[in-house]
Enzyme design. Structure first.
Site, PDB file in Angstrom:
ATOM      1  N   TYR A 156       2.916  -5.938  44.301  1.00 26.63           N
ATOM      2  CA  TYR A 156       2.028  -7.067  44.572  1.00 26.63           C
ATOM      3  C   TYR A 156       1.362  -7.594  43.302  1.00 26.63           C
ATOM      4  O   TYR A 156       0.707  -8.631  43.331  1.00 26.63           O
ATOM      5  CB  TYR A 156       0.946  -6.661  45.572  1.00 26.63           C
ATOM      6  N   LYS A 251       6.332   6.812  49.288  1.00 29.13           N
ATOM      7  CA  LYS A 251       7.789   6.930  49.411  1.00 29.13           C
ATOM      8  C   LYS A 251       8.318   7.685  48.196  1.00 29.13           C
ATOM      9  O   LYS A 251       9.302   7.322  47.571  1.00 29.13           O
ATOM     10  CB  LYS A 251       8.410   5.527  49.517  1.00 29.13           C
TER      11      LYS A 251
END
Length: 487
Positions: A156, A251
């Site tokens: 982002y 992750k």
């Protein structure tokens, strides 16, 4: 439009002890685009009514309008005027409605721009169920968690290069020259790859067409300091609010040096800065094993913690045994069951987390995660408790005191000026703002008024269409109902 500061207002300040909030704080607001003006008009009446009722007129917010989005562009030719950012910077705490993302060149996202300009590194998203709200899940009341989403890093941050651009070509050339092994993983970044595909299409009889060697690139940046700020905030919040756990969602099984590093750095923050107040999940296993069998050796304890212990290399076994010994050394402060009263720090892979917040939501209290994961999780959780229409959010810098609270949904322009949509997201974001200011009485009153109105089945169209026997209210009428139900 020039920013007009009310003469009767006083600025909020910040010192080492936290925010100093006067009885008439100056608070900037952006009404927002699309349905923003509708929900702001409803919300500000609820906020002012709750403050007036709870503090008998002794406290009052001095609202200051600042511009962003379409209204700013139409009046100034600028989507995000400098004056707006300067006002938020000076007066510390503000609130905003949904904003249009400009199409084409310029600011990628006004929301992201504000977060980065003011270094609002925490996106705080509490998710809880209000009795009576329609939900797609069987037990929505089990959902009660708070997401700490890192707001300034990850993908982002917007470090991206358009496929086929000179910048992308430079990046690809750099990778090819300096990191040839990694460059090979960009499978379709060469003319040869394109030629092979075109030959395949020709064999299939597909029409001839030109395919460019275009690869869009993005950089995912995750830092130790960015992680520490976020995780420290999440743990401090959990301890202050007596939450049972903080889960680091990542992750890291695939992205080992970004998301995996986030997990490792997160655990390091917990152990080094909150050692006597926290226990990690693996430490609970080790301590529990020791409590059940005080004579258990570190090696036998390691076998119980990691069933594959005997198949590990000698170095791996040594590492696990060292971990066990470190946990056992905590016995004076954590042993004999003392760890059961401490804040639990654990981690969870992002994909399984998205499943478990559905199947086992009671296992999660506070979640700390990176930007993209937090975006997915917060919206998925909002769906379980009534939708994003009543999902609040805040963007906070706990160091400087800066905070902007916001409706988390989009502008929904087709409903603009119809006085129709649910103002719940903005109203509950205002609740977060009042709590941030320390005005908990007004915050609690608004929540009670909202719950009572929903319990009476006096709701806006989004809930009305899912509830039998409900009374359909307009946006402003829903605000009236909340005000009527303020305790």
């Amino acid at each position: 439009m020039s920013v007009v500061i009310p003469a009767h207002g006083q600025p909020i300040t910040m010192d080492a002890n936290g925010l100093n909030v006067p009885n008439c704080p100056i608070i900037p607001f952006i009404e927002g685009d699309g349905t923003g003006p509708d929900i702001w008009r409803a919300s500000v009446r609820v906020i002012d009514a709750a403050v007036a009722k709870c503090y008998c007129g002794q406290r009052k917010i001095a609202w200051v309008e600042v511009l962003a989005g379409e209204k700013a562009f139409n009046q100034t030719g600028n989507w995000l005027p400098d004056e707006t950012v300067e006002t938020f910077n000076k007066y510390l705490v503000g609130i905003k409605g949904p904003l249009t993302t400009p199409v084409g060149k310029g600011i990628r996202s006004l929301n992201v721009a504000l977060r980065q300009m003011l270094d609002l590194y925490v996106c705080l998203r509490p998710v809880r169920y209000f009795t009576g709200v329609p939900s797609p899940v069987k037990r929505p009341e089990k959902v009660d968690m708070v997401i700490f989403r890192e707001n300034t890093e990850d993908i982002y941050a917007g470090i991206e290069y358009v496929g086929g651009s000179p910048e992308a070509a430079l990046m690809l050339n750099f990778l090819e020259q300096s990191f040839p092994k990694e460059f090979k993983k960009i499978r379709f970044g060469t003319a040869k790859a394109v030629e092979q595909w075109q030959a395949r299409l020709e064999k299939l009889g597909a029409p001839q067409r030109t395919i460019g060697v275009e690869v869009g690139l993005g950089i995912k940046a995750v830092s130790a300091l960015g992680t520490e700020r976020l995780v420290h905030s999440a743990i401090a919040y959990a301890l202050k609010n007596k939450r049972k756990s903080v889960t680091l969602v990542h992750k890291g099984n695939i992205m080992k040096y970004t998301e995996g590093a986030f997990r490792d750095w997160g655990y390091n923050v917990a152990r080094s800065l909150f050692r006597n107040e926290i226990v990690t999940e693996r430490e609970t296993w080790i301590l529990s094993n020791k409590e059940k069998n005080p004579a258990l050796s570190p090696e036998e304890n390691a076998r119980q913690v990691d069933p594959g212990y005997d198949m590990m290399t000698p170095d791996q076994r040594e590492e696990i045994c060292a971990e066990v010994q470190t946990a056992v050394d905590l016995w004076p402060s954590h042993g004999d069951g003392k760890w059961k009263k401490m804040l639990l720090i654990r981690d969870s892979i992002a994909d399984i987390t998205l499943q478990q917040v559905l199947t086992r939501p009671e296992d999660f209290a506070v979640i700390a995660t990176l930007n993209l994961n937090g975006d997915y999780l917060s919206d998925a959780l909002a769906a379980q408790v009534g939708g994003i229409g009543i999902a609040p959010g805040g963007n906070i810098n706990y160091i400087s005191g800066h905070a902007i609270f916001e409706a988390t949904h989009g502008t929904a322009p087709k409903y603009a000026n119809l006085d129709k949509v649910n103002p719940g997201s903005m109203i509950l974001s205002a609740v977060m703002m009042l709590e941030h200011l320390g005005w908990s009485e007004a915050a609690t009153a608004i929540v009670a008024g909202l719950e009572a109105s929903i319990g009476q089945k006096r709701v806006t169209y989004d809930f009305h269409r899912q509830m039998e026997g409900a009374q359909l209210l307009k946006c402003g009428e829903f605000a009236d109902a909340i005000i009527e139900n303020l305790p």
